[in-house]
Scaffold this active site. Sequence first.
Site, PDB file in Angstrom:
ATOM      1  CB  CYS A   1      -0.913   0.003   1.220  1.00  0.00           C
ATOM      2  SG  CYS A   1      -1.796   1.563   1.428  1.00  0.00           S
TER       3      CYS A   1
ATOM      4  CD  GLU B   1      -7.787  10.006   6.451  1.00  0.00           C
ATOM      5  OE1 GLU B   1      -7.277  10.370   5.351  1.00  0.00           O
ATOM      6  OE2 GLU B   1      -8.772   9.255   6.512  1.00  0.00           O
TER       7      GLU B   1
END
Lengths: 241, 210
Positions: A32, A85
């Site tokens: 990712c 985040e």
Amino acid sequence: MSGGSARSLGKGSAPPGPVPEGLIRVYSMRFCPFAKRTLLVLKAKGIGHEVININLKNKPEWFFKKNPFGLVPVLENSQGQVIYESAITCEYLDEAYPGKKLLPDDPYEKACQKMVFELFSKVPPLLLSFLRRQNKEDCSGVKEELHKEFSKLEEVLTNKKTTFFGGSSLSMIDYLIWPWFEWLITLELNEYVDHTPNLKLWMEAMMKDPAVSSLFIDPKAFRGFLDLYLQNNLEACDYGL
Amino acid sequence: MTDDATRTLGKGSAPPGPVPEGLIRLYSMRFCPYAHRTRLVLQAKGIRHEVININLRNKPEWYFTKHPFGHIPVLENSKGQLIYESVIACEYLDDAYPGRKLYPYDCYERARQKMLLELFYKILGYQNTIFFGGDCISMIDYLFWPWFERLDVYGIADCVNHTPALRLWIAAMKQDPTVCALLIDKNIFLGFLNLYFQNNPDAFDYGLSC
């Protein structure tokens, strides 16, 4: 990096226990790019940490208690505080831990890094849509848009007259945008920066950074992952293990 | 009358000169919620500033040298440095100016406020104190406020009827001196909206007597 190459946890897995004192935990996934940002900052600042990989195609139920959005990266400390985040996790690490500051102290220079970050924001969804189409329809429209976005970044480097986006040494903004340029290299799409020479030089300089090179993805593993991931295969996140 | 009650500058207007020392300039528009955030922070921190309102349907050519797409808000200081994006501008002001800090000192609490901003439209289940940052008003409250002030004007204040915590927050916010000082007059705002939806370029100067 303990656990960085461990099998991911999926549905039905037991939730992990509390984070041991002296460590911070990052919920991640090996391929990712957003989680890569956090791993780069952890490495660059020498922060002791443990990694738990999450199967993003088969998420554990307990993971939504860590992040209601169910996305990685997520940080969890020994006080049980949770931060998510990717950009927020990176800024938190820079503030909470000693050592080299990745964000500048000067308010204007810090604001400049955040403005460059906004300038970059169209690249991740563009690159993803490019990858999704590659074997199917004509993607020349996406290519053109990517060129446009890269030119914006080139302009920043040209105006600043420095190697890196924050000045003459590598700093936060460089790490935040790096993972997508790493994709360009692993997928052999370097020609996309042919018309942006400063960006090309920046990429070369980044490859020499110890944090970047130690976390560089294996191109074969990445391609294998990508194929499975685009087919929504549950095994994608553990490819190569 | 607030300090931003001046006519907008549009196409053909002369570019403003450099920003005088000791002041910071805000390029704004009286009815824009994003610019409102920055005005709230300038007011809350007591920062000396001047406001230049921009006609957003008829932008001055020189304004594109301040922002590549002509967006507002933009801050310009006496060194000629430009800062844009409302949240970045607000953080810059908090960092650069002394006095009351709007973001908390604790880095986890700061991170929490930034996560809350991401949850902006999904906020209803997450509030457990009067203000979003705790018992006192802080940055996150000012970042949310402009939309809630407008709820009343848009006539959809009813949407907070079943969220008592949010109604309480709105009432508490209206008691804050900073929020009060910048409260938009309902009739003037309705007048603006009316003209705006007709694509009338005079919308932005509605309600000004000069």
